[in-house]
Design a protein around this motif. Structure first.
Motif, short mmCIF file in Angstrom:
data_model
loop_
_atom_site.label_atom_id
_atom_site.label_comp_id
_atom_site.label_asym_id
_atom_site.label_seq_id
_atom_site.Cartn_x
_atom_site.Cartn_y
_atom_site.Cartn_z
N VAL A 28 0.84 -1.19 0.00
CA VAL A 28 0.00 0.00 0.00
C VAL A 28 0.88 1.24 0.00
O VAL A 28 0.65 2.20 -0.75
CB VAL A 28 -0.94 -0.01 1.23
CG1 VAL A 28 -1.58 1.36 1.43
CG2 VAL A 28 -2.00 -1.07 1.06
N PHE A 29 1.94 1.19 0.82
CA PHE A 29 2.87 2.31 0.89
C PHE A 29 3.45 2.61 -0.49
O PHE A 29 3.48 3.75 -0.95
CB PHE A 29 3.98 1.96 1.88
CG PHE A 29 5.05 2.99 2.02
CD1 PHE A 29 4.84 4.13 2.78
CD2 PHE A 29 6.27 2.83 1.38
CE1 PHE A 29 5.83 5.08 2.91
CE2 PHE A 29 7.26 3.79 1.50
CZ PHE A 29 7.04 4.91 2.27
N ILE A 30 3.87 1.54 -1.14
CA ILE A 30 4.50 1.71 -2.45
C ILE A 30 3.49 2.27 -3.46
O ILE A 30 3.77 3.21 -4.21
CB ILE A 30 5.06 0.36 -2.93
CG1 ILE A 30 6.35 0.06 -2.15
CG2 ILE A 30 5.33 0.35 -4.41
CD1 ILE A 30 6.90 -1.32 -2.40
N ILE A 31 2.29 1.70 -3.45
CA ILE A 31 1.29 2.13 -4.44
C ILE A 31 0.87 3.58 -4.17
O ILE A 31 0.79 4.40 -5.09
CB ILE A 31 0.08 1.18 -4.42
CG1 ILE A 31 0.53 -0.19 -4.93
CG2 ILE A 31 -1.05 1.72 -5.27
CD1 ILE A 31 -0.49 -1.28 -4.73
N LEU A 32 0.65 3.88 -2.91
CA LEU A 32 0.25 5.24 -2.55
C LEU A 32 1.33 6.23 -2.97
O LEU A 32 1.04 7.28 -3.58
CB LEU A 32 0.03 5.31 -1.03
CG LEU A 32 -0.63 6.59 -0.53
CD1 LEU A 32 -2.05 6.67 -1.05
CD2 LEU A 32 -0.61 6.63 0.99
N GLY A 33 2.57 5.87 -2.68
CA GLY A 33 3.68 6.75 -3.06
C GLY A 33 3.70 6.99 -4.55
O GLY A 33 3.85 8.12 -5.02
N SER A 34 3.52 5.90 -5.32
CA SER A 34 3.55 6.04 -6.77
C SER A 34 2.44 6.96 -7.24
O SER A 34 2.65 7.84 -8.08
CB SER A 34 3.37 4.68 -7.43
OG SER A 34 4.24 3.76 -6.85
#
Lengths: 357, 407, 555
Positions: A28-34
């Motif tokens: 989720v962190f990675i997707i949100l960041g992207s």
């Protein structure tokens, strides 16, 4: 042995749930960041394209080095820590040849021949070092418990590193520039691509395909595969184990020597510790793709290169984190852990290994 | 517990002194006695192994050449120069300093290389009465008025980051007239400090810092981080990092589009022939802040020639000259305070030596005029900015004339 | 004919290898650098001692390998080995006269090639001398090899002892000055090396010890075994008390630097014992162990330093927090890797170690963790006004820590948990089938190990006073893994011996800079080749290695 379903059922526990939770949180962190980064629109599409090219060039070098790790792991089930020094020894020695060509201006008049000679010298030295390494340090320990050769490998890595430091000095040397590789090719709509990156990606791909075919198609390759599947059975079928393992080290050494020259052509600087970081990265790449598995090493290497190049910009920029590129290795390792949580034997699994590793 | 240690050291001194028949001069911290035929022991604590060892070997050679230049003869005694690897980390500095502190024959020390070593190490040496001169520590803390009495034996010939960072910022803003700058550091105490001082001064001058990035000293592919910086549209990039990483950045700036008109600047950590090797022709046109050695150019060139003759290669890192000056600083101070008997026996008072070091004024060194202030900052505060020409890169010779001076 | 073949097989072949080794030794600058250090003042420098010792060793190998061991064969083989070695060096020197080797090998200086290698004689006379010297060394070694084994042992031990004393003279000097009258120090040492008479006395002294031990040693051992149980245990108690007393007064007798070395070794013993639980007991290869060390140190720094959180608590209050966070981190990091095995586990844990280091280094977390400037002014431990300041005081803290940790690991080893770990180490699937809960046992191992590391980190932070992220790099983890295997995996005394050998010795040899890493590397390889079970192995493990050689290594 319980059936697969029973094992699966009894292994779903609270820890699995925690694990998945951690995994999903990271995801989720990675997707949100992207999403945040892309919405901020800071980078143009051309720049994203550049990121990809940089990542692929770096990644293909990792992939070549990772090949050596994977091959050795396939046949010996050991982390060959000293492979990073095999990678260092070739280009570091070949530098002196390149410098000679540069001084005598042969480099200007016959760049291609010079390049080929530099490649040959580097690959020869790396191959020699890899071969000797196996003969002296690993062969006597063929049947020792797993940790013993690991320590030997660490010891050999130190020895080689400081041996070369003693021979060639502490300072670094810089490869001369091959004019044929400087500059860029313009594609369309402002897209440009550096000649050297194209060369590196293609050369690495060529070496990898050649290696893959060698392992898959030739008799010796078949022997390597059989040894990696079951040493005893292979030996019963008349495969010379010692010779096959030597061949494996020779192939891995040659790939590392070639990777070393490519590295030196891109980054110029060579010195005695140049192998340490790429070595760790390449090993990570091998694990990422599934260690012991040649396409896995390629995939892992490219992915790791891309992660290092794009990761900080894509995942962290959106959160406005200070100096995201300082954390690029952290991102690479986080993704590695993420992959291993969901696929404990790497992206492509251990195809060559039948036994549990 | 400090007192007992002093007592301990004092006892050592007493024992050493009592061997000699004559009543030696006294000193609150003890006296080193050097009998005829014995060498004067000066020790280094440099990083001579591992990935940062170029720095240590470079500075060590600087001292060795300084010893050669006085023909290995100081007041009729030879110089014994040996030392310990300090590893460029706090624990290495502590261990190396402890080893030196336990050797009562050491008169003075040269070191350390990295500021992180000096922080725990310098007090240990001073506790044993050994003054140390660092050729390459630049962290402001070490010569800050608030550093406390445990650092009383510490001096340096390297620049305080505060001076150099500010000069760079003034140069960028006043001379190049840029308004938007970016900084890159490599996570070292030195580079981060310089980058921060630069940013503060630049903002105070009225400019804006559009990006503050960091890399690792072992990174090789800088193009992604440079691509990130390009999106902030700086007119000037300041990267006061070391040769290897600075070389990569300088080369790769040319490969990233959007940097065509951006000025590049680095600091003395990357101002060496080695950097020209690393960066190649990309270094042409870039700026470096460095000590103003115009007046001392000839001496420095001689130094380089001696270095090549002695070690078979060019200098490795930028601090050899500071090390040369540090050694001479110590030699001069020893000459000043040593009491000599007729038979050649030397007495060197530790406190007296320290005071003589701190009292150094107007010593001609190859990094400029050496003046020590009361907190041990001895480097010539005159920092100039140099610009690299195509000839510099081609012939691997440092620029001789400065491009800009703040004074 | 037979003899000629033997000369080729045992003489010349060994000589070729020897020649290459000696050329490398010369070209990496070891000989030249070491000639500046005297072993026996004005008689033998370290460089020449190394040069000769290498030659002797090569000839000795040739002599030892000779079969059948006829005296004449041994001597001829040994001489040929010496000659071949010298021949290679002659080739190097001649090459060096025609080509500028220094363009590539920066240590191939004129001094080395035309002076040091030929014992100071220049020109072609030097080359001749070198060849003659090679044969001479061979002849000498061959004759030496023919001596009775007992005599050889005595001479070798004594020579090694004198050389060792010469190399470590810098350490011996303050110890002598501290504890003995000046006469002894003056008898043994000058300002740059041993005196000739000093070296001879050390030689004789060691020879006497070796001789008397080999004569009386067996008797003593038998006498010991003959003693009744009760008396044995009394003697043991007395021995332990003496050992304790030695440990307690050691720092004040041995001086500042030796105390520093002992504290460093002690810190690694703490770390090693912790990792020993994870790797040695439970068989989980953890290459990111430094993370917990860092957590311990950073928690201490944050709690006690005025720099970031400005809490200024005492050192003692930091211990429980640090250990708590250490264990918490151990368990948290343990969860994602529960299913990984072998090298996947190694690489994932290595990743964790790096992530922690990168996080504390990062600009992003700088306001909370200090970034690259680190955290300074960490509190020193105090008890009733007594401050643990220098290494001589911190030492006691570390000894106390070590004793606690040794006690805990000793109790754990044969406990229920310890046996569960052992089962898990041998085969996870079987262990699980036997009803061992893998999850809780693995997490327990990670947690315990992490707790020990955090304790070590607390003491480290306080000892050093200011911490920087660079102190917590991956090499620390690798060193710890090396030392527990070097000492003997799973064995508590092994960890101590391993730490002393791999951390203590390099620390003592700090002045030899890069060469100590070279020696470190060679020592690791050689040790694993000749004694894979480690210096002080666990009994069970030793048996395993020596009986069950075919045991396929799987993880």
């Amino acid at each position: 042995m319980p059936t697969k379903f029973q094992r699966w059922k009894e292994r779903i526990t609270a820890t699995d749930i925690v694990m998945w939770f951690i995994g999903f949180a990271l995801l989720v962190f990675i997707i949100l960041g992207s999403i945040l980064t892309l919405r901020a629109g800071r980078y143009t599409p051309v720049q994203w394209f550049d990121f990809v090219i940089y990542g692929l060039a770096q990644g293909s070098i990792y992939a070549l080095v990772a090949m050596g790790y994977t091959l050795v792991y396939g046949v010996l089930r050991m982390i060959n820590f000293a492979h990073s020094e095999v990678f260092m020894s070739g280009p570091f020695t070949a530098y002196y040849v390149a410098a000679y060509f540069y001084r005598s201006s042969l480099l200007e008049s016959h760049p291609v021949i010079c390049l080929i000679i530099v490649f040959i010298v580097s690959m020869t030295i790396s191959t020699l070092i890899a071969f000797l390494l196996e003969r002296i340090a690993y062969r006597p320990l063929r049947n020792a418990p797993r940790l013993i050769p690991l320590i030997t490998a660490i010891g050999a890595s130190f020895t080689l590193m400081y041996l070369f430091r003693g021979l060639y000095g502490t300072g670094f040397q810089a490869y001369p520039v091959w004019e044929i590789f400087s500059g860029k090719w313009a594609l369309f709509k402002g897209l440009e691509i550096g000649k050297i990156q194209v060369f590196v990606i293609f050369a690495a791909a060529l070496v990898m395909v050649a290696l893959y075919l060698f392992i898959q198609r030739t008799r010796i390759g078949k022997a390597v595969r059989s040894v990696s599947e079951d040493k005893e059975a292979a030996s019963l079928m008349g495969v010379d184990i010692d010779k096959t393992i030597s061949v494996t080290f020779i192939i891995g050494g040659a790939a590392a020597g070639a990777a070393g020259v490519l590295y030196a052509l891109v980054f110029k600087q060579v010195f005695f510790m140049m192998g340490f970081i790429p070595g760790i990265k390449a090993f990570t790449a091998a694990v990422l793709g599934g260690i012991g598995n040649i396409p896995g090493a390629m995939l892992g290497g490219l992915l790791l290169g891309l992660l290092e190049s794009i990761g900080p910009a894509l995942f962290l920029d959106g959160f406005n984190i200070a100096a995201p590129y300082q954390l690029k290795d952290a991102i690479a390792f986080l993704v590695l852990v993420l992959v291993l949580i969901f696929r404990p034997t790497g992206l492509l699994g251990e195809r060559l290994a039948v036994k549990k590793a | 517990m400090k007192r007992s240690l002093f007592l301990f050291v004092g006892l050592f001194m007493f024992l050493a002194a009592s061997i000699v028949f004559a009543a030696p001069p006294t000193d609150p911290l003890g006296v080193v006695t050097i009998k005829p035929g014995e060498p004067i022991h000066i020790a280094y604590w440099f990083v001579t192994a591992g990935s940062d060892s170029t720095l240590g070997i470079d500075t060590k050679r600087g001292v060795e050449i300084a010893i050669d230049d006085i023909k290995n003869n100081l007041l009729g005694h030879k110089i014994k120069f040996d030392g310990q690897d300090s590893g460029c980390n706090a624990e290495g500095g502590q261990a190396a300093a402890t080893k030196l502190a336990s050797d009562p024959t050491i008169v003075a020390a040269v070191g350390s290389n990295c500021s992180s070593e000096a922080k725990p190490g310098a007090p240990i040496l001073w506790n044993a009465g050994i003054a140390t001169v660092s050729p390459s520590n630049t962290a402001p803390y070490l010569t800050d008025p608030k550093r406390g009495p445990t650092y009383d034996g510490y001096l340096r010939t390297a620049h305080n980051d505060k001076v150099q960072g500010a000069v760079a910022a003034d140069f960028a803003f006043k001379s190049l007239k840029v308004k938007k700058a970016a900084t890159i550091h490599d996570g070292s105490v030195y580079a981060e400090q310089l980058a921060n001082v630069f940013a503060e001064t630049f903002k105070k001058n009225g400019g804006t810092i559009v990006a503050q990035e960091a890399v690792a000293p072992t990174d090789t592919d800088m193009k992604p981080v440079l691509t990130k910086i390009v999106t902030a549209k700086p007119e000037f990039i300041y990267y006061p990092i070391f040769v290897a990483a600075a070389g990569h950045i300088t080369r790769q700036v040319k490969e990233v589009s959007g940097f065509e008109k951006v000025a590049l600047m680095s600091a003395d950590g990357a101002f060496s022939v080695d950097f020209y090797k690393a960066a190649g022709e990309s270094a042409v046109g870039m700026y470096h802040s460095s000590p103003d050695f115009e007046a001392f150019g000839k001496v420095y060139e001689d130094f380089i020639q001696k270095h090549i003759k002695k070690y078979g290669e060019k200098t490795l890192a930028p601090f050899h000259a500071h090390a040369y000056d540090a050694a001479n600083l110590i030699f001069k101070a020893i000459e000043k305070v040593a009491k000599q008997e007729k038979d050649g026996t030397l007495y060197i008072g530790r406190k007296a030596l320290r005071d003589a070091l701190y009292a150094t004024k107007n010593m001609k060194g190859i990094t400029g005029s050496i003046n020590c202030n009361q907190y041990g900052d001895c480097a010539d505060p005159r920092i100039a900015v140099y610009k690299t020409s195509p000839e510099n890169v081609k012939t691997l010779v440092m620029p001789k004339k400065s491009f800009w001076k703040p004074y | 004919m037979e003899q000629i073949r033997a000369i080729w097989r045992y003489g010349i072949k060994v000589g070729i290898i020897g020649g290459i080794v000696l050329i490398l030794t010369a070209l990496i600058g070891m000989i030249e650098v070491f000639t500046q250090r005297q072993i026996i003042a004005d008689v033998v420098s370290m460089g020449h001692a190394l040069y000769l010792a290498a030659g002797l060793f090569i000839c000795y190998l040739a002599a030892e390998r000779t079969t059948p061991a006829k005296p004449l064969w041994i001597i001829s083989n040994s001489m040929f080995a010496g000659l071949t070695t010298a021949f290679f060096l002659v080739l190097l020197i001649i090459l060096g006269r025609h080509v500028n080797l220094r363009l590539m090998f920066i240590n191939a200086s004129d001094l080395l090639l035309n002076n040091l290698l030929t014992f100071g004689v220049q020109g072609n006379d030097g080359l001749r001398l070198l060849l003659i010297a090679g044969m001479g060394v061979g002849l000498f070694t061959g004759l030496f090899y023919l001596l009775p084994k007992f005599l050889r042992t005595v001479i070798l031990w004594s020579l090694a002892g004198s050389a060792f004393a010469g190399v470590l003279q810098e350490l011996i000097r303050p110890i002598l000055a501290n504890n003995f009258p000046d006469v002894i120090s003056e008898w043994l040492l000058t300002s740059d090396g041993l005196t000739l008479k000093g070296a001879l006395s050390i030689f004789i002294f060691i020879a006497l010890i070796v001789i008397s031990w080999s004569i009386k040693g067996g008797g003593i051992r038998q006498g010991w075994q003959g003693l009744p149980k009760k008396q044995q245990s009394t003697w043991r108690t007395i021995g332990t008390i003496i050992l304790l007393a030695v440990i307690l007064i050691a720092p004040w007798r041995l001086g500042l630097f030796m105390s520093e070395v002992m504290t460093i070794v002690g810190l690694y013993v703490l770390l090693g014992l912790g990792l020993n639980i994870v790797v040695g007991y439970a068989g989980l290869l953890d290459l990111g162990y430094v993370a917990f060390f860092a957590i311990g140190a950073y928690v201490t720094a944050l709690i006690t330093s005025p720099e970031i959180m400005n809490l200024n608590w005492s050192f003692w209050s930091a211990i429980p927090f640090a250990i708590f966070f250490g264990i918490l981190a151990g368990v948290l990091l343990g969860v994602p890797v529960l299913k990984m095995r072998g090298d996947y586990l190694a690489i994932a844990t290595m990743g964790f170690g790096e992530i922690i280091r990168l996080l504390v280094l990062s600009d992003a977390l700088r306001p909370f963790l200090g970034g690259s400037q680190g955290i300074g002014q960490i509190a020193k431990p105090q008890v009733l006004g007594f401050v643990f300041k220098g290494p001589q005081e911190i030492y006691y803290l570390i000894v106390a820590g070590c004793m606690l940790v040794i006690f805990v690991s000793w109790r754990l080893k044969d406990s229920r948990i310890g046996r569960a770990w052992k089962a898990m180490r041998e085969d996870e699937d079987v262990a699980q089938a036997m009803g061992i809960n893998l999850v809780s046992n693995k997490l327990l191992a990670f947690g315990t190990g992490a707790g020990f590391a955090a304790l070590s980190g607390v003491i480290f932070g306080s000892k050093i006073g200011s911490i920087y992220p660079h102190s917590f790099n991956i090499m620390v983890s690798i060193n710890i893994v090396c030392l527990i295997i070097f000492g003997g995996i799973g064995s508590i005394p092994g960890v101590i011996v391993g730490a002393a050998a791999l951390i203590g010795l390099p620390e003592l040899l700090r002045e030899f800079a890069e060469y100590r890493f070279l020696v470190y590397g060679i020592a690791l390889v050689v040790m694993m080749l000749i004694r894979p079970e480690g210096l002080w192995p666990e009994e069970a493990h030793k048996r395993e290695l020596h009986e069950d050689k075919t045991n396929e290594a799987t993880g």
